[in-house]
Write a protein that holds these residues in place. Structure first.
Motif, PDB file in Angstrom:
ATOM      1  N   GLU A   1      37.272  28.144  37.289  1.00 32.11           N
ATOM      2  CA  GLU A   1      37.753  29.658  37.005  1.00 32.11           C
ATOM      3  C   GLU A   1      37.786  29.570  34.951  1.00 32.11           C
ATOM      4  OE1 GLU A   1      39.158  33.033  37.767  1.00 32.11           O
ATOM      5  OE2 GLU A   1      38.399  32.454  38.967  1.00 32.11           O
TER       6      GLU A   1
ATOM      7  N   VAL B   1      52.550  37.788  35.942  1.00 31.96           N
ATOM      8  CA  VAL B   1      52.153  38.782  36.714  1.00 31.96           C
ATOM      9  C   VAL B   1      50.763  38.429  36.275  1.00 31.96           C
ATOM     10  CG1 VAL B   1      51.106  41.004  37.017  1.00 31.96           C
ATOM     11  CG2 VAL B   1      53.215  40.747  36.800  1.00 31.96           C
ATOM     12  N   GLU B   2      49.923  37.942  35.775  1.00 35.84           N
ATOM     13  CA  GLU B   2      48.384  37.691  35.162  1.00 35.84           C
ATOM     14  C   GLU B   2      47.857  36.113  35.497  1.00 35.84           C
ATOM     15  OE1 GLU B   2      47.562  39.608  30.510  1.00 35.84           O
ATOM     16  OE2 GLU B   2      49.018  37.779  30.608  1.00 35.84           O
TER      17      GLU B   2
ATOM     18  N   HIS C   1      49.733  35.036  38.034  1.00 37.87           N
ATOM     19  CA  HIS C   1      50.237  34.942  40.114  1.00 37.87           C
ATOM     20  C   HIS C   1      48.658  35.187  39.972  1.00 37.87           C
ATOM     21  CE1 HIS C   1      50.800  35.775  43.826  1.00 37.87           C
ATOM     22  NE2 HIS C   1      50.602  37.390  43.190  1.00 37.87           N
ATOM     23  N   SER C   2      47.739  36.341  39.175  1.00 37.17           N
ATOM     24  CA  SER C   2      46.634  36.764  40.073  1.00 37.17           C
ATOM     25  C   SER C   2      45.510  35.934  39.794  1.00 37.17           C
ATOM     26  CB  SER C   2      46.304  38.314  38.565  1.00 37.17           C
ATOM     27  OG  SER C   2      44.900  38.547  38.792  1.00 37.17           O
ATOM     28  N   ILE C   3      45.444  34.803  38.398  1.00 33.87           N
ATOM     29  CA  ILE C   3      44.687  34.312  37.918  1.00 33.87           C
ATOM     30  C   ILE C   3      44.424  33.096  38.935  1.00 33.87           C
ATOM     31  CG2 ILE C   3      44.246  31.859  37.117  1.00 33.87           C
ATOM     32  CD1 ILE C   3      44.769  33.173  34.678  1.00 33.87           C
TER      33      ILE C   3
ATOM     34  N   GLU D   1      45.865  33.788  42.424  1.00 35.39           N
ATOM     35  CA  GLU D   1      45.156  33.789  43.389  1.00 35.39           C
ATOM     36  C   GLU D   1      44.186  33.933  43.568  1.00 35.39           C
ATOM     37  OE1 GLU D   1      47.109  37.797  44.543  1.00 35.39           O
ATOM     38  OE2 GLU D   1      48.189  37.291  45.762  1.00 35.39           O
ATOM     39  N   ARG D   2      43.218  34.004  42.690  1.00 29.56           N
ATOM     40  CA  ARG D   2      41.964  34.021  42.650  1.00 29.56           C
ATOM     41  C   ARG D   2      41.186  32.614  43.070  1.00 29.56           C
ATOM     42  NH1 ARG D   2      42.511  37.010  37.508  1.00 29.56           N
ATOM     43  NH2 ARG D   2      41.313  35.325  36.338  1.00 29.56           N
TER      44      ARG D   2
ATOM     45  N   ASP E   1      41.035  32.519  46.626  1.00 33.92           N
ATOM     46  CA  ASP E   1      40.138  32.933  47.223  1.00 33.92           C
ATOM     47  C   ASP E   1      39.342  32.178  47.227  1.00 33.92           C
ATOM     48  OD1 ASP E   1      42.642  34.738  48.311  1.00 33.92           O
ATOM     49  OD2 ASP E   1      42.070  36.063  46.712  1.00 33.92           O
TER      50      ASP E   1
END
Length: 292
Positions: free
Chosen positions: A223, A256-257, A259-261, A263-264, A267
């Protein structure tokens, strides 16, 4: 592939095969006057019980999490594997004890040819059942199915002992059967020990092997926004894996950013590692001065 349906189908195939084989060997033992073949038939009959233990263990292990068991019931499969390991060890010991007793008390009656044929059929059938069960045990990562596969292999080894003993008795060397059985006893006990060690390891939250953890690290590092991994901990829970992970991200990112990373990353691990059941991702700020 549905875990419960597939493992149940494999176990029912084992039940059908072992039932037919046990009846055939029992009749062959009686008609050919072979005590070794009758004992081998009893061994095959014990495999029917083993298959039902697998079915029950798997059905319990796939039950959904509840209030009293929030992490699920996967360890019931390990319990089934431990029971099978004990049954396998007892089988090996009984073969060894019977072999020692037979060394000093050889029968003078040569068994018939039918007993020899039954032993050969048993070896082929049980070895086929071993590879069939082992294939699905590996695909499903099932400790209980793998234990049952080794139970099939132990029966094949027992039949090899019967084949050698019956053949030796027909050639005038009855001592060959108990000697072969003693060797087989050692192999069966070794298999039981390996199954027991693997199942108990999964019962006490053993970490994944180094290769799996390396693959997890590579997956996370792929990532682009991940600047480092502070901690990676894994534990095996039955046939599933739990992962606790701390990753480093740019400290200037918004919540927010970040948290998004995270989550990636979560996943990505789930997609590349189907056996991972739960992942906890914690985010730490990357501080350049604290790192070489």
């Amino acid at each position: 592939m549905d875990f419960e349906k597939t493992s149940t189908r494999v176990s029912l195939v084992s039940v059908a095969g072992n039932t037919a084989l046990a009846l055939f060997k029992f009749l062959a033992g009686i008609l050919a006057h072979s005590g070794a073949m009758i004992s081998d038939a009893v061994h095959s009959a014990s495999d029917v019980l083993s298959s039902f233990i697998v079915i029950i263990g798997v059905k319990l292990s796939v039950k959904a999490a509840d209030r009293e068991h929030p992490y699920g019931h996967e360890r019931f499969e390990c319990v089934a594997a431990i029971i099978l390991a004990v049954v396998l060890a007892m089988t090996g010991l009984l073969i060894g004890v019977r072999a020692v007793e037979n060394i000093g008390a050889q029968t003078q009656t040569a068994p018939g040819l039918l007993a020899l044929i039954a032993a050969a059929v048993s070896i082929a059938a049980k070895e086929a059942m071993y590879w069939y069960t082992r294939y699905y045990a590996r695909r499903l990562n099932s400790a209980a199915l793998m234990a049952n596969a080794w139970h099939h292999r132990s029966d094949a080894l027992s039949s090899i002992g019967a084949l050698i003993g019956i053949g030796g008795a027909r050639l005038g060397y009855p001592i060959m059967e108990p000697i072969a059985s003693l060797v087989i006893c050692v192999f069966i006990l070794k298999a039981a020990y390996d199954i027991f060690r693997d199942a108990t390891g999964k019962m006490v939250d053993r970490a994944c092997d180094a290769e799996t953890e390396k693959r997890l690290r590579d997956c996370v590092s792929a990532e682009p926004e991940v600047l480092g991994i502070d901690r990676l901990q894994t534990r095996e829970f039955g046939n599933r894996i739990y992962v606790d992970l701390e990753i480093c991200l740019d400290g200037q990112l918004s919540l927010v950013e970040a948290h998004s990373i995270a989550e990636r990353v979560h996943d990505r691990i789930e997609q590349e590692f189907p056996t991972v059941k739960h992942i906890m991702v914690h985010v730490n700020p990357y501080v350049k001065n604290d790192r070489s």
